[in-house]
Enzyme design. Structure first.
Site, PDB file in Angstrom:
ATOM      1  N   PHE A   1       0.811  -1.228   0.000  1.00  0.00           N
ATOM      2  CA  PHE A   1       0.000   0.000   0.000  1.00  0.00           C
ATOM      3  C   PHE A   1       0.841   1.273   0.000  1.00  0.00           C
ATOM      4  O   PHE A   1       0.521   2.263   0.629  1.00  0.00           O
ATOM      5  CB  PHE A   1      -1.027  -0.018   1.149  1.00  0.00           C
ATOM      6  CG  PHE A   1      -2.214  -0.870   0.769  1.00  0.00           C
ATOM      7  CD1 PHE A   1      -2.078  -2.231   0.630  1.00  0.00           C
ATOM      8  CD2 PHE A   1      -3.442  -0.300   0.492  1.00  0.00           C
ATOM      9  CE1 PHE A   1      -3.136  -3.019   0.216  1.00  0.00           C
ATOM     10  CE2 PHE A   1      -4.517  -1.080   0.079  1.00  0.00           C
ATOM     11  CZ  PHE A   1      -4.359  -2.448  -0.061  1.00  0.00           C
TER      12      PHE A   1
ATOM     13  N   CYS B   1     -15.074   0.566  -0.176  1.00  0.00           N
ATOM     14  CA  CYS B   1     -14.742   0.496   1.256  1.00  0.00           C
ATOM     15  C   CYS B   1     -13.964   1.692   1.790  1.00  0.00           C
ATOM     16  O   CYS B   1     -14.442   2.375   2.697  1.00  0.00           O
ATOM     17  CB  CYS B   1     -13.953  -0.780   1.534  1.00  0.00           C
ATOM     18  SG  CYS B   1     -14.949  -2.253   1.320  1.00  0.00           S
TER      19      CYS B   1
ATOM     20  N   LYS C   1      -9.785  -0.304  -9.426  1.00  0.00           N
ATOM     21  CA  LYS C   1      -8.556  -1.100  -9.345  1.00  0.00           C
ATOM     22  C   LYS C   1      -8.716  -2.249 -10.336  1.00  0.00           C
ATOM     23  O   LYS C   1      -9.835  -2.477 -10.828  1.00  0.00           O
ATOM     24  CB  LYS C   1      -8.334  -1.628  -7.924  1.00  0.00           C
ATOM     25  CG  LYS C   1      -9.457  -2.542  -7.456  1.00  0.00           C
ATOM     26  CD  LYS C   1      -9.246  -2.979  -6.043  1.00  0.00           C
ATOM     27  CE  LYS C   1      -8.634  -4.350  -6.000  1.00  0.00           C
ATOM     28  NZ  LYS C   1      -8.528  -4.903  -4.645  1.00  0.00           N
TER      29      LYS C   1
HETATM   30  C1  UDX Z   1     -10.142  -2.717   0.754  1.00  0.00           C
HETATM   31  C2  UDX Z   1      -9.293  -3.446   1.822  1.00  0.00           C
HETATM   32  O1  UDX Z   1      -8.003  -3.733   1.265  1.00  0.00           O
HETATM   33  C3  UDX Z   1      -9.982  -4.705   2.295  1.00  0.00           C
HETATM   34  O2  UDX Z   1      -9.232  -5.306   3.348  1.00  0.00           O
HETATM   35  C4  UDX Z   1     -11.383  -4.351   2.796  1.00  0.00           C
HETATM   36  O3  UDX Z   1     -12.076  -5.517   3.174  1.00  0.00           O
HETATM   37  C5  UDX Z   1     -12.172  -3.622   1.719  1.00  0.00           C
HETATM   38  O4  UDX Z   1     -11.443  -2.463   1.282  1.00  0.00           O
HETATM   39  P1  UDX Z   1     -10.609  -3.038  -1.850  1.00  0.00           P
HETATM   40  O5  UDX Z   1     -11.432  -1.791  -1.748  1.00  0.00           O
HETATM   41  O6  UDX Z   1     -11.156  -4.214  -2.586  1.00  0.00           O
HETATM   42  O7  UDX Z   1     -10.216  -3.566  -0.389  1.00  0.00           O
HETATM   43  O8  UDX Z   1      -9.259  -2.658  -2.614  1.00  0.00           O
HETATM   44  P2  UDX Z   1      -7.736  -2.340  -2.242  1.00  0.00           P
HETATM   45  O9  UDX Z   1      -6.868  -3.288  -2.966  1.00  0.00           O
HETATM   46  O10 UDX Z   1      -7.518  -2.208  -0.797  1.00  0.00           O
HETATM   47  O11 UDX Z   1      -7.563  -0.899  -2.947  1.00  0.00           O
HETATM   48  C6  UDX Z   1      -8.352   0.224  -2.550  1.00  0.00           C
HETATM   49  C7  UDX Z   1      -7.947   1.448  -3.340  1.00  0.00           C
HETATM   50  O12 UDX Z   1      -6.642   1.867  -2.965  1.00  0.00           O
HETATM   51  C8  UDX Z   1      -7.906   1.242  -4.849  1.00  0.00           C
HETATM   52  O13 UDX Z   1      -8.444   2.372  -5.503  1.00  0.00           O
HETATM   53  C9  UDX Z   1      -6.419   1.110  -5.159  1.00  0.00           C
HETATM   54  O14 UDX Z   1      -6.080   1.511  -6.472  1.00  0.00           O
HETATM   55  C10 UDX Z   1      -5.825   2.053  -4.123  1.00  0.00           C
HETATM   56  N1  UDX Z   1      -4.433   1.740  -3.787  1.00  0.00           N
HETATM   57  C11 UDX Z   1      -4.119   0.582  -3.152  1.00  0.00           C
HETATM   58  C12 UDX Z   1      -3.419   2.657  -4.116  1.00  0.00           C
HETATM   59  O15 UDX Z   1      -3.686   3.717  -4.699  1.00  0.00           O
HETATM   60  N2  UDX Z   1      -2.142   2.357  -3.753  1.00  0.00           N
HETATM   61  C13 UDX Z   1      -1.801   1.221  -3.113  1.00  0.00           C
HETATM   62  O16 UDX Z   1      -0.592   1.042  -2.812  1.00  0.00           O
HETATM   63  C14 UDX Z   1      -2.808   0.300  -2.802  1.00  0.00           C
END
Ligand code: UDX
Length: 442
Positions: free
Chosen positions: A252, A263, A323
């Site tokens: 992350f 979420c 994503k």
């Molecule tokens: C998230 C949590 O990870 C999960 O544990 C919870 O149950 C629900 O919310 P999700 O929303 O499916 O899951 O996606 P995630 O992979 O966490 O990404 C969330 C957002 O953050 C996306 O828009 C992604 O592009 C962004 N992101 C993620 C970044 O911009 N940089 C990163 O390093 C990681």
């Protein structure tokens, strides 16, 4: 053990399919007849890798059923999961628990003695106690337990996250809650997954804290990316280096156009609002939300500025899902980019491997095409909004040749810094180049 799951959204259907894969008898209930009809034909209402196969194989084995009526399955069930939606309330901040309490009212008359109600949805601290009180009021003689079991699965890797989680969190108020859920998750504890038994409030809080922390990490690295741009730094290097510190961790820390999805935005707002309501304001969470909102607007402004005078310009947007590996566009950072371009009279052509159907409903004026090379035809810029693998593998020469002007704005840093430049592109990415204030596409 016989299980009912109320709600066939992301969490409900994945939980149902995975628990039936563990060998339990599971019935998934939804009050939307169209969803139930699809599921009875083994069609998943959402796109999630591996999910449809799991539904089909377990339904064929006779372990996974679908139902529109709680009275047909709850009376036999030892465990009833609540996995209904918890959207943002009308004020856009608080969590709306209407569906949760409606589901409780629906199941309460049918619960058998000794039933365990498991809350999978994300709910603010104290909700499980309110659910206990409500069931107690509706069924004064019933012996039951309420367990808080928040779900941490990510869209796109939901099955893997359920089957191999970092941990399982179980909030309990009695021994029955502990014993029944220990049995439920035995297949995971046997493979060394840590199972944390805590209080109900502890479980409710940890879900919000985990999401808020991850969201904060993203907003943090996005701000550092802005700093890199001012001083000719490279965010990829910075992320790698700080990620090697085990106290920080390397996950992350990918800078990008801001976080979206169903979420992080909703849960951070709900946590901030809840914390304010109990007089424990969370300044870091509030800042995380603001940084992310500003970032999405800033990214859209960057794209617009990069093409110069928008009159007569065409922009190709590749990726609209929030994503990869999902068809979900909720709060996707691609949406403000589309809004800004359209508002300024730019012609938009767009492609996404899975999310086009949903996006086309919201953006009928965008030209949606099923091929990225077709999307860039005549474009004065190509903007990469989602890091789909299919976009990583594009032939850059072919892409460039189809465009009116070879400007690439890579908001996910999917390319190596010098690569598109070698293929004749003017290349802008995130946190790796000094910000270019003037138009490059004139
Ligand atoms: C998230 C949590 O990870 C999960 O544990 C919870 O149950 C629900 O919310 P999700 O929303 O499916 O899951 O996606 P995630 O992979 O966490 O990404 C969330 C957002 O953050 C996306 O828009 C992604 O592009 C962004 N992101 C993620 C970044 O911009 N940089 C990163 O390093 C990681």
């Amino acid at each position: 053990m016989i299980i009912t799951i109320i709600g066939t959204g992301y969490v409900g259907i994945v939980t149902g399919a995975c628990l039936s894969e563990f060998g339990f008898d599971v019935t998934c209930v939804d009050n939307n007849p169209e969803k139930i009809a699809l599921l009875k034909n083994n069609v998943s209402p959402i796109y999630e890798p591996g999910l449809e196969q799991l539904i089909r194989s377990n339904a064929n084995m006779g372990r996974l059923h679908f139902e529109g009526d709680v009275s047909r399955c709850v009376p036999q069930s030892d465990v009833v999961f609540l996995a209904v939606g918890t959207p943002s309330a009308a004020n856009g901040e608080d969590v709306d628990l209407t569906y949760v309490f409606k589901a409780v009212e629906d199941i309460a008359p049918h619960l058998k003695n000794g039933a365990v109600v498991v809350i999978k949805c994300t709910v603010v601290p104290g909700t499980s106690q309110r659910i206990r009180n409500l069931i107690g009021k509706l069924r004064p003689d019933l012996d039951f337990s309420v367990v808080s079991n928040p779900e941490f699965l990510r869209e796109g890797s939901a099955i893997q996250d359920f089957m191999r989680p970092d941990r399982v969190v179980i909030g309990i108020h009695d021994e029955r809650g502990r014993n029944v859920t220990a049995q439920l998750y035995r297949p995971l504890s046997l493979q060394e997954t840590p199972i944390s038994f805590v209080s109900n409030v502890g479980a409710e809080l940890s879900k919000y804290a985990a999401n808020a922390f991850l969201a904060m990490k993203i907003s943090f690295i996005n701000e550092i990316a802005d700093l890199c741009e001012k001083v000719d730094g490279n965010i990829i290097e910075v992320s790698e280096i700080i990620g090697l510190d085990e106290r920080i961790g390397d996950k992350f820390l990918r800078a990008g156009p801001g976080f979206g999805g169903s979420c992080f935005p909703k849960d951070t707002r709900a946590l901030a609002a809840f914390a304010r309501s109990v007089n424990a304001p969370q300044a870091l969470v509030e800042a995380t939300i603001q940084v992310n909102e500003d970032r999405k607007i800033d990214m859209a402004a960057r794209v617009l500025a990069a093409i110069g005078n928008p009159t007569g310009k065409t922009v190709a947007v590749l990726g609209v899902a929030f994503k990869p590996d999902t068809d979900d566009i909720r709060e996707s950072p691609a949406l403000p980019v589309l809004d800004t371009l359209i508002k300024n009279g730019v012609k938009v052509r767009a492609f996404d491997p899975k999310a086009m159907e949903a996006a086309a409903v919201l953006y009928p004026d965008v030209v949606w095409v099923d091929d990225p090379y077709e999307a860039v035809i005549g474009a004065h810029a190509v903007v990469i909004m989602t890091e789909w693998n299919v976009l990583r593998a594009l032939e850059l020469d072919r892409l460039r040749d189809a465009m009116a002007y070879p400007l690439m704005i890579d908001l996910r840093n999917i390319h190596k810094r010098k690569e598109p430049t070698r293929h004749g592109f003017t290349y802008m990415s995130v946190g790796r180049d000094r910000a270019k204030p003037t138009s490059v596409a004139e």
